[in-house]
Design a protein around this motif. Sequence first.
Motif: not given
Length: 466
Positions: A113-128
């Motif tokens: 769960i923690a790793v999911t948050l970290l990865v998405v936080e970085r990828l979510a820099a993209s609006a797409a």
Amino acid sequence: MTGLVVGLGVVLLVGLALRRIDLFVLVVLLVRTSLDAVRVPGPAGLDPAALLGILLLGTASTWLLATWRREGWPRLSPLALASLAFAGAGLVGVAVAPAYAVALVEWTRLASIAVTLLVVERLAASAAFRRRLVLVLLLAAVVPLSTAAVQVVRGEGLFEAGGFDRAVGTFTHPNPFAAYLSIVVVVALAQVVHRSETRLRLVCAAVAVLASLGLLATYTRGAWLAALLGVAVVVALRQRRLLLGVAGALVVVLLLVPGIAQRFGDLGDEESLRGEPGNSLTWRFEYWSEALDLASESPVTGIGLKQVAGESLEGKQPHNDFLRAYVEMGLLGLLAFTLFVSQLVRTAVRGWARTRGGPVADRALAAAFAGVAAGYVLMSAVANLMSQVVVGVYLAALAGCVSALVQRGTDPALDPALDAALDGGPVPNNEQRRPSRAEEDPVGGTVEPGTGRRVSAAGEAVTGGE
């Protein structure tokens, strides 16, 4: 044959993760809700859901470490640090647990769960990526809701408890199914209330209605209240007077839907004719007292992860994540979990403020997370959500998106360059991305991604980061 399909799926997912980590994460979120009911025949009883969790933890962690090694250690958000702190506190629960293997498996749930948050936080820099994630979260409800509809119509596969036949969908129990559906209801309704596109609003309204019907069929009071709180938050952020409509809809549901009032009616029955707790709330109070006694000899470190279920007479988790954090991980675990929950709320508040005047899609996303975070806090006090990966990864994904929005104004790494990479080219995890024009210095230098330092054309630092 089923084992062969699972093996092929693992190979394909690993290959996808190596090429496009963003698509890998989205695929995991799309299929995770459908896997709990799947078991591969054989002596090992392979669990595809657990296998996917391990795969997510391993591939996402590897990607993060490789990215950090290449680009330097990032400025982690307060929410990311809090999630890592809680996962770290879980290691204490592993170290002190008498059943080491059981505790370690439980820790991998917290870590994924923690790793999911970290990865998405970085990828979510993209609006797409943010747009796709919201779409995937709603699409992931199709199979569980369809399964639940078949269960209710046929009267088969339901979970009988307390005189109610409760839908479970593709989940193993009505409670996590209801917790997930409460997220879907809030996210879908946020698109209806805060977006302006007519077609999108109609589709999301249909999803919200179907998810609400599925939620009602679970007969899970805590999730009902969490969804209601989340809906109230979403509506109030748009226009407070709309809360009158929410209240009116609630009255209609109570009057027209059979079993709803009855589900709350037994809360006044403290004891049944057989001398047992008359309702689940009374049982919870009694069980919480029993669980607290387990930690009396080790209040600092706790008794170990997953040990409340192993050492209590009931053999169940305590239905209170704050209490469970204390009993199983001690004071350190309680502080870490409280910090994580508080950062969820703080991120929701800051996300709503940060998106003011921004794109309407981000505004709707921030409103959705505010409602989901409020509901999660409520459910954490009466349910077992801490290590429910099937619920936690969706919370973490939404949290990561909004946390990225909060950082957007201060972190130069969050820019449209990633948008272009995710839409038309490889994700910038295979090579160092070139600075965007927005990062160019008027005198020919650049801003280092992730640090904020300006570097002259000669390679000398001319200004410091934040």
